[in-house]
Enzyme design. Structure first.
Site, PDB file in Angstrom:
ATOM      1  N   LYS A 483      39.557 -15.278  18.591  1.00  0.00           N
ATOM      2  CA  LYS A 483      40.406 -14.178  18.136  1.00  0.00           C
ATOM      3  C   LYS A 483      40.182 -13.930  16.645  1.00  0.00           C
ATOM      4  O   LYS A 483      39.550 -14.734  15.949  1.00  0.00           O
ATOM      5  CB  LYS A 483      41.871 -14.488  18.400  1.00  0.00           C
ATOM      6  CG  LYS A 483      42.403 -15.727  17.685  1.00  0.00           C
ATOM      7  CD  LYS A 483      43.856 -15.979  18.032  1.00  0.00           C
ATOM      8  CE  LYS A 483      44.388 -17.205  17.297  1.00  0.00           C
ATOM      9  NZ  LYS A 483      45.798 -17.445  17.555  1.00  0.00           N
ATOM     10  N   TYR A 709      41.418  -6.367 -16.136  1.00  0.00           N
ATOM     11  CA  TYR A 709      42.690  -5.660 -16.268  1.00  0.00           C
ATOM     12  C   TYR A 709      43.749  -6.526 -16.952  1.00  0.00           C
ATOM     13  O   TYR A 709      43.847  -7.730 -16.691  1.00  0.00           O
ATOM     14  CB  TYR A 709      43.216  -5.248 -14.885  1.00  0.00           C
ATOM     15  CG  TYR A 709      42.427  -4.152 -14.224  1.00  0.00           C
ATOM     16  CD1 TYR A 709      42.385  -2.868 -14.769  1.00  0.00           C
ATOM     17  CD2 TYR A 709      41.734  -4.387 -13.040  1.00  0.00           C
ATOM     18  CE1 TYR A 709      41.667  -1.850 -14.158  1.00  0.00           C
ATOM     19  CE2 TYR A 709      41.010  -3.385 -12.410  1.00  0.00           C
ATOM     20  CZ  TYR A 709      40.980  -2.109 -12.974  1.00  0.00           C
ATOM     21  OH  TYR A 709      40.272  -1.106 -12.373  1.00  0.00           O
TER      22      TYR A 709
END
Length: 814
Positions: A483, A709
């Site tokens: 999965k 940033y």
């Protein structure tokens, strides 16, 4: 393996010098750098011409190692550990390995020859792996040290061994034969490799054949030369494309990009196709086929499995080069026999008609230089090589034997002249002995690809699968979870491998994951763990099997099943035994029984539950209460409905911690991908995924300048910054930035500085020698996903499944 020093002392004829000979031993080591070394390690202090492990004993004691096999006890460590004193530590290692091998009684294939040993070994492991728990030599561990280390890795779960043995001089094979003790012998191609250690080919042949002195059968290519030196008492199983009186007669035929082998064996005639054209690969494949025939495999099984054989990247690697070139990287050896193999490979792999050979001096030929380079010239002409670049003093002397040839005395001379040479729109074979450093030539010619990739090692997945299989009872089935895009590693490729290994079930979370696998050709039964009611029709259409966890869901599925007039469609009943996530609780079991009773539309294929604390033994009592409740509720269902479904409750951690609750099947998840919650178990697993990128740009910034940033990093010294093209959009957590995390560049840690951006991150490489285009490891062997998860206070699952699907997955086998 668990033995005590008391058991080992007489085996290696050691003199005891220590305090406790009752110390248990569960690990053998010769590597002082190994993090697996511990108090139950027995360290053999090997001495060689360039290194003496006795020098590291004090360091090892500081790391917790207490037991050593030595030729002498260094003064500085006397009284600090247990010492087994012997005359020769290598011989002691070999004696112990021989003793250890004799503790096990199962078929062992011993492989020797000049070429093809590792390839044949790896292919046999692939072909026989679905049916056996195989112990084999890792990589090319075929030496006087490698073979003992390989054999010592046997455990009680193995039922087939495959070991290769390589020798370079006389009187070596007898030692390896005692260690491997093969019951089945396999002789691969005999060529000129390591000829210098033998007086002639006859002596070399005799020495090789000593590996098979006590085998039950020897598999070999029928040859009058070999038969001359072979003990007539040895039973053989031979093949030939020339002699029809061989046990197996083969006719080869090339069909487009495959080789068809028409096989005549006893009264049977059958044909198999293998995805190779070069003679060496075909011969290696035939050797593997012979083993399968000896083991009694059906021809149809042989045909199917051999069609899936793959190139083993041992020496020859295909790479993209600069200016529209293809590189064949064989920059590790230079002998005449391997040159023939490499040229065959070049021909089968060439993308461009123009072919260039970069060739060093050739060694280990057994011929005079005059004869050798005359033969090389004829070989090159036969292979229609357009240009020769020779490197080395000897090949330079025979330049006149080659057409369109330029030579250089050294690799440095070639590198200095590189800009004057023209490369473009051609296939280039780079073939050189190790000491010529041809990897530097490869680096010059290789295309610098600016991309981020997640490399998936399929061999590691197979290894991890077999590790967990070894913990199961023979009758216990195995479901593997694929999965979430195979826990971030990729779905179809892993599912295909699991199908090859005869996994009983695959598990996915949602219907679309299972549909994608079915559409890609996966035939294994697939269970959908979290099906939505709206997906039931699609689940039925594609032959998937839903987990049913509520009365509402059951009624919805039964309604559709009735509409489609289904009979005995497989469903899986989920019980809630304490996880409180999904599943039927104890108070609605009676309603579940009432609904299912006499219903012919469905059949309960399995009953399952999920453990909440299988990895946390502090909650062992709770886990045991879940198992007890599961037993109670599932037994009631089985009794009332008169059914015998598959029962399963264990996940990866449960397999190891609660073996008594294996029931009929277990579910393997994160463990397949190389992650365990148990540090002791982790060392037995192999890393599956390596996330890699490259350095996009380098810059120096002065004191006081910032990066990224928010100016969250301010340089306190002149700092060299590398920008890496991977960011949080690729799945890298922003919490991993600002000095918390690191990447590996040229085997050194580079700390992440500033905030991680959407598509980039920056690292400090002031102390690292690197350049733009160099490879960067985000995670893999170091840092591991386990380490990253610990630092970020999360779990490895999140790290793996967060990697964006925009990151290219590259699957490979070592």
């Amino acid at each position: 393996m668990t033995l005590s020093l008391k058991n080992i002392i007489p085996v290696i004829h050691a003199k005891w010098f220590g305090e406790s000979d009752a110390m248990p031993i569960d690990h053998i080591s010769i590597d002082s750098r190994s993090l697996q070394n511990g108090q139950n390690t027995l360290f053999f202090a090997l001495s060689g011409p360039n290194n003496d492990a006795h020098n590291y004993i004090e360091e090892l004691i500081d790391a917790g190692v207490l037991n050593f096999v030595v030729t002498h006890v260094p003064d500085e460590v006397r009284g600090q550990a247990n010492f087994l004193i012997v005359e020769n530590t290598l011989e002691a290692l070999q004696q112990f390995a021989a003793y250890y091998r004799n503790l096990y009684h199962f078929p062992v294939i011993g492989i020797t020859g000049s070429n093809g040993k590792t390839i044949v070994k790896e292919w046999l492991n692939f072909l026989l792996g679905p049916d056996y728990n195989i112990i084999r030599s890792p990589k090319s561990y075929n030496s006087q040290v490698g073979v003992p280390l390989s054999v010592i890795s046997i455990n009680e779960k193995h039922n087939l061994g495959i070991f290769e043995a390589g020798i370079s001089k006389v009187n070596e094979m007898e030692k390896l034969e005692k260690i491997i003790k093969p019951t089945i012998g396999l002789l691969t191609n005999i060529g000129s490799a390591h000829d210098e250690g033998f007086a002639n080919i006859g002596e070399k042949m005799k020495q090789k054949l000593k590996l098979f002195s006590d085998v039950e059968v020897l598999i070999l290519h029928k040859s009058k030369t070999v038969e001359t030196f072979l003990n007539p008492k040895i039973k053989t199983f031979s093949w030939s494309c020339k002699y029809e009186n061989a046990d197996v007669f083969i006719v080869k035929k090339i069909i487009v990009d495959k080789t068809a082998l028409k096989v005549k064996y006893n009264s049977d005639d059958f044909e198999i196709k293998i995805p190779f054209l070069d003679d060496a690969s075909v011969e290696n494949a035939i050797q593997c086929m012979m083993v399968l025939l000896h083991f009694g495999y059906d021809p149809k099984v042989i045909e199917n499995r051999m069609s899936l054989l793959f190139p083993v990247e041992m020496r020859l690697k295909v790479k993209n080069g600069i200016n529209n070139t293809t590189l064949i990287d064989d920059s590790y050896s230079s002998d005449f026999q391997s040159l023939k193999i490499a040229l065959d490979f070049l021909e089968s792999q060439k993308l461009y008609k123009k072919k260039t050979l970069i060739l060093s001096d050739i060694f280990q030929s057994g011929l005079s230089n005059e004869e050798l380079y005359s033969n090389v010239s004829q070989l090159i002409i036969a292979n229609k090589i357009n240009r020769i670049i020779g490197i080395g003093e000897t090949i330079s002397q025979f330049k006149n034997k080659f057409l369109n040839c330029v030579t250089f005395a050294t690799t440095n001379d070639f590198i200095a002249a590189f800009d004057t040479l023209s490369f473009g729109n051609e296939t280039i074979l780079i073939k050189g002995a190790r000491h010529f450093r041809f990897e530097e030539i490869v680096a010059l010619l290789e295309e610098k690809t600016h991309e981020t990739v997640l490399e998936i090692n399929l061999n590691a997945i197979s290894h991890n699968l077999n590790f967990y299989k070894s913990k199961l009872k023979p009758e216990t089935k195995l479901m593997v979870m694929v999965k979430a895009f195979g826990y971030g590693n990729g779905g179809f490729e892993i599912a295909k491998l699991l199908e090859h290994h005869k996994t009983d079930y695959l598990g996915v979370a949602f219907a679309d994951e299972g549909i994608a696998l079915k559409n890609a050709g996966i035939t294994l039964p697939i269970m959908v763990l979290n099906p939505e009611n709206t997906s039931f029709s699609a689940i039925i259409q594609h032959g998937l099997e839903p987990e049913i966890y509520s009365i509402k869901g059951l009624n919805a599925f039964l309604k559709i099943a009735a509409q489609k007039k289904l009979e005995h469609y497989p469903i899986h009943i989920k019980l809630d035994t304490g996880m409180h996530r999904l599943g039927f609780e104890q108070n609605n079991i009676d309603e579940l029984i009432f609904t299912l009773k006499e219903n012919k539309s469905v059949i309960v294929q399995s009953i399952l539950s999920h453990m909440a604390t299988s990895d946390e033994l502090t909650h062992k009592d709770f886990a045991l209460s879940q198992i007890e409740l599961f037993e109670k509720l599932s037994s009631k269902l089985m009794s009332e409905l008169k059914i015998k479904p598959i029962r399963h409750i264990l996940n990866t951690s449960g397999i190891s911690n609660f073996p008594q609750a294996q029931y009929d099947m277990v579910r393997l998840g994160i463990g397949l991908y190389g992650v365990s919650n148990d540090p002791d178990e982790q060392k037995f697993l192999e890393n599956v995924g390596t996330l890699k990128s490259i350095i996009s740009q380098l810059r120096m910034i002065p004191i006081g300048d910032s990066v990224g940033y928010g100016r969250r990093f301010i340089a306190e010294r002149p700092t060299k910054i590398a920008t890496i093209p991977i960011g949080y959009a690729d799945g890298i957590s922003r919490h991993w930035g600002n000095g918390v995390g690191f990447v590996m560049i040229n085997n050194k840690k580079a700390r992440i500085v500033g905030s991680i951006c959407m598509d980039m991150l920056m690292v400090d490489v002031t102390e690292i020698k690197c350049k733009e285009g160099d490879s960067v490891v985000i995670f893999g062997e170091s840092p591991t996903v386990i380490y990253i998860a610990e630092q970020l206070k999360t779990i490895p699952y999140e790290i793996l499944t967060s990697i964006s699907q925009r990151v290219k997955r590259v699957f490979y086998r070592e």
